[in-house]
Design an enzyme around this catalytic site. Structure first.
Site, PDB file in Angstrom:
ATOM      1  N   ASP A  26      41.278 -61.620 -23.067  1.00 14.94           N
ATOM      2  CA  ASP A  26      42.277 -60.701 -22.504  1.00 14.94           C
ATOM      3  C   ASP A  26      43.141 -60.036 -23.579  1.00 14.94           C
ATOM      4  O   ASP A  26      44.126 -59.370 -23.267  1.00 14.94           O
ATOM      5  CB  ASP A  26      43.166 -61.425 -21.478  1.00 14.94           C
ATOM      6  CG  ASP A  26      44.029 -62.488 -22.124  1.00 14.94           C
ATOM      7  OD1 ASP A  26      43.867 -62.764 -23.337  1.00 14.94           O
ATOM      8  OD2 ASP A  26      44.892 -63.052 -21.420  1.00 14.94           O
ATOM      9  N   ASP A 200      62.928 -75.402 -35.462  1.00 18.59           N
ATOM     10  CA  ASP A 200      63.336 -74.004 -35.593  1.00 18.59           C
ATOM     11  C   ASP A 200      64.843 -73.912 -35.850  1.00 18.59           C
ATOM     12  O   ASP A 200      65.643 -74.578 -35.180  1.00 18.59           O
ATOM     13  CB  ASP A 200      63.005 -73.283 -34.274  1.00 18.59           C
ATOM     14  CG  ASP A 200      63.258 -71.798 -34.341  1.00 18.59           C
ATOM     15  OD1 ASP A 200      62.521 -71.115 -35.062  1.00 18.59           O
ATOM     16  OD2 ASP A 200      64.191 -71.321 -33.673  1.00 18.59           O
ATOM     17  N   GLU A 272      52.123 -95.453 -35.732  1.00 13.42           N
ATOM     18  CA  GLU A 272      50.666 -95.395 -35.527  1.00 13.42           C
ATOM     19  C   GLU A 272      50.238 -94.123 -34.821  1.00 13.42           C
ATOM     20  O   GLU A 272      49.791 -94.183 -33.671  1.00 13.42           O
ATOM     21  CB  GLU A 272      50.180 -96.640 -34.796  1.00 13.42           C
ATOM     22  CG  GLU A 272      50.229 -97.860 -35.680  1.00 13.42           C
ATOM     23  CD  GLU A 272      49.882 -99.120 -34.908  1.00 13.42           C
ATOM     24  OE1 GLU A 272      49.209 -99.028 -33.867  1.00 13.42           O
ATOM     25  OE2 GLU A 272      50.289-100.179 -35.339  1.00 13.42           O
TER      26      GLU A 272
HETATM   27  C1  NOJ Z   1      62.939 -68.707 -36.517  1.00 12.87           C
HETATM   28  C2  NOJ Z   1      61.571 -68.322 -36.039  1.00 12.87           C
HETATM   29  O1  NOJ Z   1      60.646 -68.577 -37.064  1.00 12.87           O
HETATM   30  C3  NOJ Z   1      61.653 -66.864 -35.664  1.00 12.87           C
HETATM   31  O2  NOJ Z   1      60.383 -66.299 -35.415  1.00 12.87           O
HETATM   32  C4  NOJ Z   1      62.553 -66.754 -34.472  1.00 12.87           C
HETATM   33  O3  NOJ Z   1      62.725 -65.391 -34.129  1.00 12.87           O
HETATM   34  C5  NOJ Z   1      63.931 -67.381 -34.741  1.00 12.87           C
HETATM   35  N1  NOJ Z   1      63.857 -68.636 -35.438  1.00 12.87           N
HETATM   36  C6  NOJ Z   1      64.666 -67.635 -33.441  1.00 12.87           C
HETATM   37  O4  NOJ Z   1      64.064 -68.700 -32.760  1.00 12.87           O
HETATM   38 CA    CA Z   2      43.488 -64.830 -24.184  1.00 15.36          CA
END
Ligand code: NOJ
Ligand code: CA
Length: 559
Positions: A26, A200, A272
């Protein structure tokens, strides 16, 4: 080496699910596509995968706006597909870490939908709400993705805080109920057998509750543009400092370390195998005492240059390695889904020259001391593509930049598109190039891929044509270094001691020996081959400095 953990020996490979492999045709990458590609990943010598967000999401920030932390986005498949993927990877000895977005959710997450519904909703305090001041925002903070960090919600006439897009409201980590719910989600995937997380934007988790104004006179877009036009490292560094001051009250508050210790303790309950945490931060402080916060944090400073020179690498290694607390383990990368492709960033557009550079950068990643993270497509030398039509952009950061440049800075639209394409992140997120075939073999002919494919798949930048020599990704190429790490994890060149270098080099270079015909001279074939290619890093006179000399000089500097 028994004394090293699995993640210290591993070569990690980042899969950006939307762009890796389209299983159902898709035009959008998905988990069945990844399952079909696991043999390829194994063949590359990869030991561990970092999967960028696969959770249900409105995709305003391509998955970094999570609407359900324990689900799979239907565009990517179902939970059963995810389990097949995890099993398939594990059966091949490949571990899997997921992306954990702690700072914010999507504005469509049911938690936020509840939170915004009324001031006395039980989840109101799960996000950061404040009253306005003097008829406007609570203070002058910016969102790092442009505009104010506050969005007024007319339903309750208060403002919510968002460090990123307004579609990504920040969670309130001082709320115990929210924290408990998030830790449950963290356990959910660990219980399923996932091997850890890439965290993140952890620096942004807490902000100053006193809401003091920042004191920087320039606007965010002015700083962004100045950084874009900066002519020297010194200028770039000064602007980065100013950027830090701008976000001083929104970034790296001390409390975040308590939270990381708590998360580490949770993760350490699992063994583990032991699970791993790697932080999207370059702050050494997130290593804690070397054992109580994150296992690894990215060495981003290494990639923050327009020129990868031996001097730059040496200075980076010296600064970085010496700063680590005892027991902490380095982690190197040159790119990801937010940054320019290595070949585009450090190359100069000359095909054979840049090909050598792509090889060399892989060799560098695979031989520096520490765990390497490679971004999908780097192994075939994929390049950025700059779209010249905002209508094609899928990264809303690029769209924002375009609008701000045109409307605030009065840049002409054609120039604004050019700047926005460079500033935005679509350029490095195009579909993986599997073959010299329609849609680069990512999707079937006729499918409309979510971002256009880079036409250079037809010039040899594709997996099928590089799998066997003399491309980048075959076993007898620099990617052979991935095998080397596994076979002999101490065979990394940049070690503090020269003797480690000499002892390790044989095993390493044997695996690196991608040119059998060149054997027998006593000089490792890879090094000779790269020397013959003539060009290493941009400002390097390779007639005098072979790769070997670069590495030797790196080593002796520290020895
Ligand atoms: C870091 C991530 O790598 C990026 O792609 C994202 O836009 C920002 N944090 C916000 O989550
Ligand atoms: Ca796909």
């Amino acid at each position: 080496m028994a004394d090293l953990m699995w993640w210290q020996k591993a070569v990690f490979y980042q899969i950006y699910p939307r762009s890796f492999a389209d299983g159902n045709g898709d035009g959008i990458g998905d988990i069945p596509g990844i399952v079909n590609s696991l043999d390829y990943v194994q063949d590359l010598g990869i030991d561990a995968l970092w999967l960028s967000p696969h959770y249900p999401s409105p995709q305003f920030d391509v998955g970094y706006d999570v609407a359900d932390y324990t689900g799979v986005d239907p565009e990517y498949g179902a939970l059963e597909d995810f389990k097949r993927f995890l099993d398939g990877a594990h059966q091949r000895g490949i571990r899997v870490i997921l992306d954990l977005v702690l700072n914010h959710t999507s504005d469509r997450h049911p938690w936020f939908v509840e939170s915004r519904s009324s001031r006395d909703n039980p989840k109101r305090d799960w996000y950061v709400w404040h009253a306005g001041k003097n008829g406007t925002h609570p203070n002058n903070w910016y969102s790092t993705f442009g505009g104010p960090a506050w969005e007024r919600d007319s339903r309750t006439a208060e403002y919510y805080y968002h460090y990123f897009f307004k579609e990504q409201p920040d969670l309130n980590w001082r709320n115990a109920g929210m924290k408990k719910a998030m830790w449950q989600a963290v356990r959910y995937w660990l219980d399923l057998g996932v091997d850890g997380y890439r965290l993140d934007a952890i620096g942004t988790i807490f902000e100053d509750p006193g809401l003091p104004d920042h004191s920087v006179p320039e606007t965010l877009i002015e700083l962004g543009l100045a950084a874009y036009h900066a002519g020297s490292e010194a200028e770039r560094k000064a602007l980065a400092e100013e950027y830090k001051v701008l976000f001083k009250y929104q970034h790296d508050l001390p409390e975040v370390h308590d939270l990381m210790r708590e998360l580490r303790a949770l993760v350490d309950e699992y063994d583990e195998p032991l699970r791993v945490l790697v932080g999207e931060t370059d702050e050494i402080a997130f290593y804690g005492n070397g054992h109580d916060e994150l296992h690894m944090n990215f060495n981003f400073p290494l990639m923050r240059t327009e020129r990868l020179s031996p001097a730059w690498i040496r200075a980076n290694q010296k600064e970085r390695l010496l700063a680590l607390p005892p027991g902490a383990w380095p982690c190197n990368t040159l790119g990801n889904h937010d940054s320019p492709r290595v070949r585009s960033r450090y190359g100069d557009g000359n095909a054979s020259h840049d090909g050598a550079l792509a090889r060399l950068s892989l060799a560098l990643m695979l031989t520096l001391w520490g765990t390497p993270f490679l971004y999908n497509g780097e192994e075939i030398g994929m390049t950025d593509i700059l779209f010249d039509d905002v209508g094609i952009f899928r990264d809303n950061l690029g769209v924002w930049f375009y609008n701000a440049a045109v409307n605030e800075l009065k840049v002409l639209p054609a120039e604004a598109v050019r700047l926005a394409a460079k500033f935005g992140r679509d350029k490095c997120r195009t579909p993986m190039q599997w073959a010299n075939a329609p849609n680069a073999g990512f999707s079937p002919e006729g499918a409309r891929t979510w971002l256009p494919v880079n036409p250079n798949y037809a010039q040899g930048v594709n997996v099928a044509e590089q799998r066997d020599d003399p491309g980048l990704c075959g076993r007898r190429t620099p990617m052979g270094g991935a095998q080397a790490r596994r076979l002999c994890p101490h065979a990394v060149v940049v070690r503090p001691r020269m003797d480690a270098y000499s002892k390790a080099s044989k095993a390493l270079f044997e695996v690196f020996d991608f040119d059998a015909a060149a054997e027998g001279s006593g000089i490792p074939a890879l090094l000779r081959r790269l020397g013959e290619l003539g060009i290493g890093f941009k400002d390097l006179d390779t007639r005098q400095s072979s790769l070997e000399e670069i590495f030797v000089s790196l080593v002796s500097e520290r020895g």
